[in-house]
Design a protein around this motif. Sequence first.
Motif, PDB file in Angstrom:
ATOM      1  N   ASP A 258      24.072  34.467  84.764  1.00 23.52           N
ATOM      2  CA  ASP A 258      24.442  33.724  83.562  1.00 23.52           C
ATOM      3  C   ASP A 258      24.139  32.248  83.747  1.00 23.52           C
ATOM      4  O   ASP A 258      23.791  31.557  82.787  1.00 23.52           O
ATOM      5  N   ILE A 259      24.315  31.770  84.987  1.00 24.57           N
ATOM      6  CA  ILE A 259      24.092  30.354  85.295  1.00 24.57           C
ATOM      7  C   ILE A 259      23.333  30.266  86.623  1.00 24.57           C
ATOM      8  O   ILE A 259      23.610  31.049  87.543  1.00 24.57           O
ATOM      9  N   VAL A 260      22.384  29.338  86.704  1.00 27.68           N
ATOM     10  CA  VAL A 260      21.599  29.156  87.931  1.00 27.68           C
ATOM     11  C   VAL A 260      21.591  27.678  88.305  1.00 27.68           C
ATOM     12  O   VAL A 260      21.364  26.820  87.444  1.00 27.68           O
ATOM     13  N   CYS A 261      21.840  27.396  89.570  1.00 23.59           N
ATOM     14  CA  CYS A 261      21.789  26.020  90.069  1.00 23.59           C
ATOM     15  C   CYS A 261      20.499  25.815  90.851  1.00 23.59           C
ATOM     16  O   CYS A 261      20.194  26.590  91.765  1.00 23.59           O
ATOM     17  N   LEU A 262      19.754  24.780  90.498  1.00 18.28           N
ATOM     18  CA  LEU A 262      18.511  24.431  91.204  1.00 18.28           C
ATOM     19  C   LEU A 262      18.549  22.957  91.585  1.00 18.28           C
ATOM     20  O   LEU A 262      19.016  22.126  90.805  1.00 18.28           O
ATOM     21  N   SER A 263      18.047  22.638  92.755  1.00 23.56           N
ATOM     22  CA  SER A 263      17.927  21.226  93.146  1.00 23.56           C
ATOM     23  C   SER A 263      16.897  21.155  94.276  1.00 23.56           C
ATOM     24  O   SER A 263      15.874  21.815  94.192  1.00 23.56           O
ATOM     25  N   LYS A 264      17.205  20.418  95.322  1.00 21.16           N
ATOM     26  CA  LYS A 264      16.336  20.280  96.513  1.00 21.16           C
ATOM     27  C   LYS A 264      14.843  20.197  96.156  1.00 21.16           C
ATOM     28  O   LYS A 264      14.345  19.113  95.940  1.00 21.16           O
ATOM     29  N   SER A 265      14.113  21.335  96.089  1.00 17.75           N
ATOM     30  CA  SER A 265      12.659  21.262  95.928  1.00 17.75           C
ATOM     31  C   SER A 265      12.184  21.320  94.485  1.00 17.75           C
ATOM     32  O   SER A 265      10.984  21.468  94.258  1.00 17.75           O
ATOM     33  N   ILE A 266      13.092  21.171  93.515  1.00 15.92           N
ATOM     34  CA  ILE A 266      12.618  21.249  92.128  1.00 15.92           C
ATOM     35  C   ILE A 266      11.749  20.033  91.782  1.00 15.92           C
ATOM     36  O   ILE A 266      10.823  20.135  90.974  1.00 15.92           O
ATOM     37  N   SER A 267      11.966  18.883  92.435  1.00 14.37           N
ATOM     38  CA  SER A 267      11.058  17.745  92.216  1.00 14.37           C
ATOM     39  C   SER A 267       9.805  17.886  93.072  1.00 14.37           C
ATOM     40  O   SER A 267       8.824  17.190  92.859  1.00 14.37           O
ATOM     41  N   GLY A 268       9.855  18.739  94.072  1.00 11.28           N
ATOM     42  CA  GLY A 268       8.683  19.037  94.891  1.00 11.28           C
ATOM     43  C   GLY A 268       8.349  17.989  95.939  1.00 11.28           C
ATOM     44  O   GLY A 268       7.587  18.252  96.858  1.00 11.28           O
ATOM     45  N   PHE A 269       8.910  16.809  95.807  1.00 11.22           N
ATOM     46  CA  PHE A 269       8.442  15.699  96.640  1.00 11.22           C
ATOM     47  C   PHE A 269       9.556  15.085  97.465  1.00 11.22           C
ATOM     48  O   PHE A 269       9.351  14.135  98.200  1.00 11.22           O
ATOM     49  N   GLY A 270      10.752  15.650  97.318  1.00 14.06           N
ATOM     50  CA  GLY A 270      11.896  15.052  98.012  1.00 14.06           C
ATOM     51  C   GLY A 270      12.609  14.013  97.169  1.00 14.06           C
ATOM     52  O   GLY A 270      13.495  13.312  97.669  1.00 14.06           O
ATOM     53  N   LEU A 271      12.223  13.889  95.903  1.00 14.38           N
ATOM     54  CA  LEU A 271      12.947  12.973  95.018  1.00 14.38           C
ATOM     55  C   LEU A 271      14.139  13.726  94.424  1.00 14.38           C
ATOM     56  O   LEU A 271      14.033  14.910  94.136  1.00 14.38           O
ATOM     57  N   PRO A 272      15.264  13.029  94.232  1.00 14.59           N
ATOM     58  CA  PRO A 272      16.452  13.724  93.746  1.00 14.59           C
ATOM     59  C   PRO A 272      16.308  14.205  92.294  1.00 14.59           C
ATOM     60  O   PRO A 272      15.940  13.423  91.422  1.00 14.59           O
ATOM     61  N   LEU A 273      16.562  15.474  92.088  1.00 10.94           N
ATOM     62  CA  LEU A 273      16.554  16.067  90.747  1.00 10.94           C
ATOM     63  C   LEU A 273      17.297  17.391  90.803  1.00 10.94           C
ATOM     64  O   LEU A 273      17.149  18.142  91.777  1.00 10.94           O
ATOM     65  N   SER A 274      18.098  17.649  89.795  1.00 10.15           N
ATOM     66  CA  SER A 274      18.835  18.910  89.720  1.00 10.15           C
ATOM     67  C   SER A 274      18.779  19.486  88.333  1.00 10.15           C
ATOM     68  O   SER A 274      18.728  18.738  87.352  1.00 10.15           O
ATOM     69  N   LEU A 275      18.832  20.813  88.283  1.00  7.85           N
ATOM     70  CA  LEU A 275      18.906  21.518  87.009  1.00  7.85           C
ATOM     71  C   LEU A 275      20.064  22.503  87.067  1.00  7.85           C
ATOM     72  O   LEU A 275      20.309  23.097  88.116  1.00  7.85           O
ATOM     73  N   THR A 276      20.752  22.660  85.958  1.00 12.58           N
ATOM     74  CA  THR A 276      21.656  23.794  85.809  1.00 12.58           C
ATOM     75  C   THR A 276      21.145  24.575  84.610  1.00 12.58           C
ATOM     76  O   THR A 276      20.982  24.010  83.526  1.00 12.58           O
ATOM     77  N   LEU A 277      20.844  25.847  84.841  1.00 10.98           N
ATOM     78  CA  LEU A 277      20.302  26.699  83.776  1.00 10.98           C
ATOM     79  C   LEU A 277      21.395  27.644  83.311  1.00 10.98           C
ATOM     80  O   LEU A 277      22.161  28.148  84.141  1.00 10.98           O
ATOM     81  N   PHE A 278      21.460  27.905  82.018  1.00 16.41           N
ATOM     82  CA  PHE A 278      22.433  28.897  81.553  1.00 16.41           C
ATOM     83  C   PHE A 278      21.956  29.558  80.277  1.00 16.41           C
ATOM     84  O   PHE A 278      21.097  29.024  79.552  1.00 16.41           O
ATOM     85  N   LYS A 279      22.509  30.754  80.050  1.00 14.90           N
ATOM     86  CA  LYS A 279      22.144  31.497  78.849  1.00 14.90           C
ATOM     87  C   LYS A 279      22.547  30.679  77.614  1.00 14.90           C
ATOM     88  O   LYS A 279      23.615  30.044  77.610  1.00 14.90           O
ATOM     89  N   PRO A 280      21.713  30.693  76.582  1.00 14.49           N
ATOM     90  CA  PRO A 280      21.942  29.830  75.413  1.00 14.49           C
ATOM     91  C   PRO A 280      23.327  30.013  74.793  1.00 14.49           C
ATOM     92  O   PRO A 280      23.922  29.038  74.325  1.00 14.49           O
ATOM     93  N   GLU A 281      23.855  31.235  74.832  1.00 11.42           N
ATOM     94  CA  GLU A 281      25.175  31.443  74.195  1.00 11.42           C
ATOM     95  C   GLU A 281      26.291  30.706  74.930  1.00 11.42           C
ATOM     96  O   GLU A 281      27.383  30.513  74.403  1.00 11.42           O
ATOM     97  N   HIS A 282      26.007  30.301  76.178  1.00  9.96           N
ATOM     98  CA  HIS A 282      27.027  29.550  76.930  1.00  9.96           C
ATOM     99  C   HIS A 282      26.895  28.035  76.749  1.00  9.96           C
ATOM    100  O   HIS A 282      27.631  27.267  77.345  1.00  9.96           O
ATOM    101  N   ASP A 283      25.935  27.630  75.941  1.00 11.92           N
ATOM    102  CA  ASP A 283      25.696  26.189  75.798  1.00 11.92           C
ATOM    103  C   ASP A 283      26.695  25.600  74.806  1.00 11.92           C
ATOM    104  O   ASP A 283      26.338  25.214  73.690  1.00 11.92           O
ATOM    105  N   ILE A 284      27.945  25.529  75.248  1.00  8.10           N
ATOM    106  CA  ILE A 284      29.011  25.073  74.340  1.00  8.10           C
ATOM    107  C   ILE A 284      29.502  23.663  74.690  1.00  8.10           C
ATOM    108  O   ILE A 284      30.559  23.242  74.261  1.00  8.10           O
ATOM    109  N   TRP A 285      28.708  22.967  75.497  1.00 10.07           N
ATOM    110  CA  TRP A 285      29.063  21.575  75.811  1.00 10.07           C
ATOM    111  C   TRP A 285      29.147  20.754  74.537  1.00 10.07           C
ATOM    112  O   TRP A 285      28.330  20.923  73.630  1.00 10.07           O
TER     113      TRP A 285
END
Length: 423
Positions: A258-285
């Motif tokens: 339902d939710i996925v945490c990504l960071s570390k190598s998502i920028s590919g170069f060692g630059l800080p970047l993070s993503l949190t992915l979630f199913k659209p129905e949970h996007d209640i922010w």
Amino acid sequence: MDIFEVLESEVRTYCRTWDTVFDRAAGSTLYSEDGRDYLDFFSGAGALNYGHNNPDLLRPLVEYLLSGAIVHSLDMKTAAKRRFLETFNELILKPRMYDYKVMFPGPTGTNSVEAALKLARKVTGRPHILSFTNAFHGMTLGSLAVTGNSMKRQGAGVPLTNTTSMPYDGFFDGQTPDFLWLRHALEDSGSGVDKPAAVIVETVQGEGGLRAARASWLRGLAELCKQHGILLIVDDVQAGCGRTGTFFSFEDAGITPDIVCLSKSISGFGLPLSLTLFKPEHDIWKPGEHNGTFRGHNPAFVTGTAALEHFWTDRSFESNVAGLASQLHEGLTQIAAGTEGARVRGRGLLAGIYYPDHQVAGRIAAESFARGLLVETSGPEGEVIKTMPALTIGADEMMKGLDILAEAAEFVTGGKVAAKSIA
Ligand code: PMP
């Protein structure tokens, strides 16, 4: 005493084990000020899956910076962010048929985990989270509450609440049926475990000892979560971005968290970047409900886009990683065979050796460093030697690293490694 010891806090760690000053790096090699070179089987704890200063990422980054383009923008619309989102959607989400919304929390792994936990609680209206023995999810209080390591937990200084730890796959060495305790905790109204909002899991326990969950176990977990209306969070901060052989580490298991945490190598170069992915129905922010100054750093979007375009347009990169992974596992198996009770753990290029004498792995890491190889340890007592070479490493460099590791292991354990020039 140097400035690091005089001025920098006692909290520092890696600079104690690798006590030299690094000043340059390229691919899988780091160079120290005193002119030595070190082969890197550490890869910035998983932040450098494509090696150091990869020229295919460096070039667009330098061009971007020199062009006068936007560097900092909170979560404003920028051309760099548009390209990253389009590329991530086209090359990663769509081909895998994942329907996820993308959130940019703060730039570190623990920021992604905090956002995931907060969202799961908000979606379900329940505060409780289940995690697993030996899990590692980060150092901020929410992430620490779902982390197993007692030394790290004690650092919190406040009670870590609203979480319960369950046995991870292999915790009882196969002596109990899968989910014996978890199932009872969920189904027995006397279990004393409050109905959770979510279960958070790593598919391979990067810091907690490199246990890798079997695909069938992950499917069983996903099924249990579904039956009980509990959200499944996969923390792919370390095992994701190709580290286990596929972009997401759960692809082979055929589950859709339902939710996925990504960071570390998502920028590919060692630059800080993070993503949190979630199913659209949970996007209640609500807009701005989870804010932050450093979300979606534009230089990281540029290198992240370049990494996706360079490595993830077809399956050739994955098949190359598969070849490297079998070379690594073969080598580790031979090294482990030199010590009674030693066992290979992990999956893909996130693998290592468990030693029953818990002092051994740390000594092997130190001897490897003396011989020019960076490897770290994993596990609650550092009982596992952990190898994490770049996914772009050459077969010859892999062989060299394994040879150094074998030599260090022989030196420490006195056990003969089956063959030299492994693989
Ligand atoms: N989750 C996992 C699985 C990790 O391995 C890590 C870092 N080792 C984190 C979260 C935390 O990431 P960060 O150190 O960037 O906060």
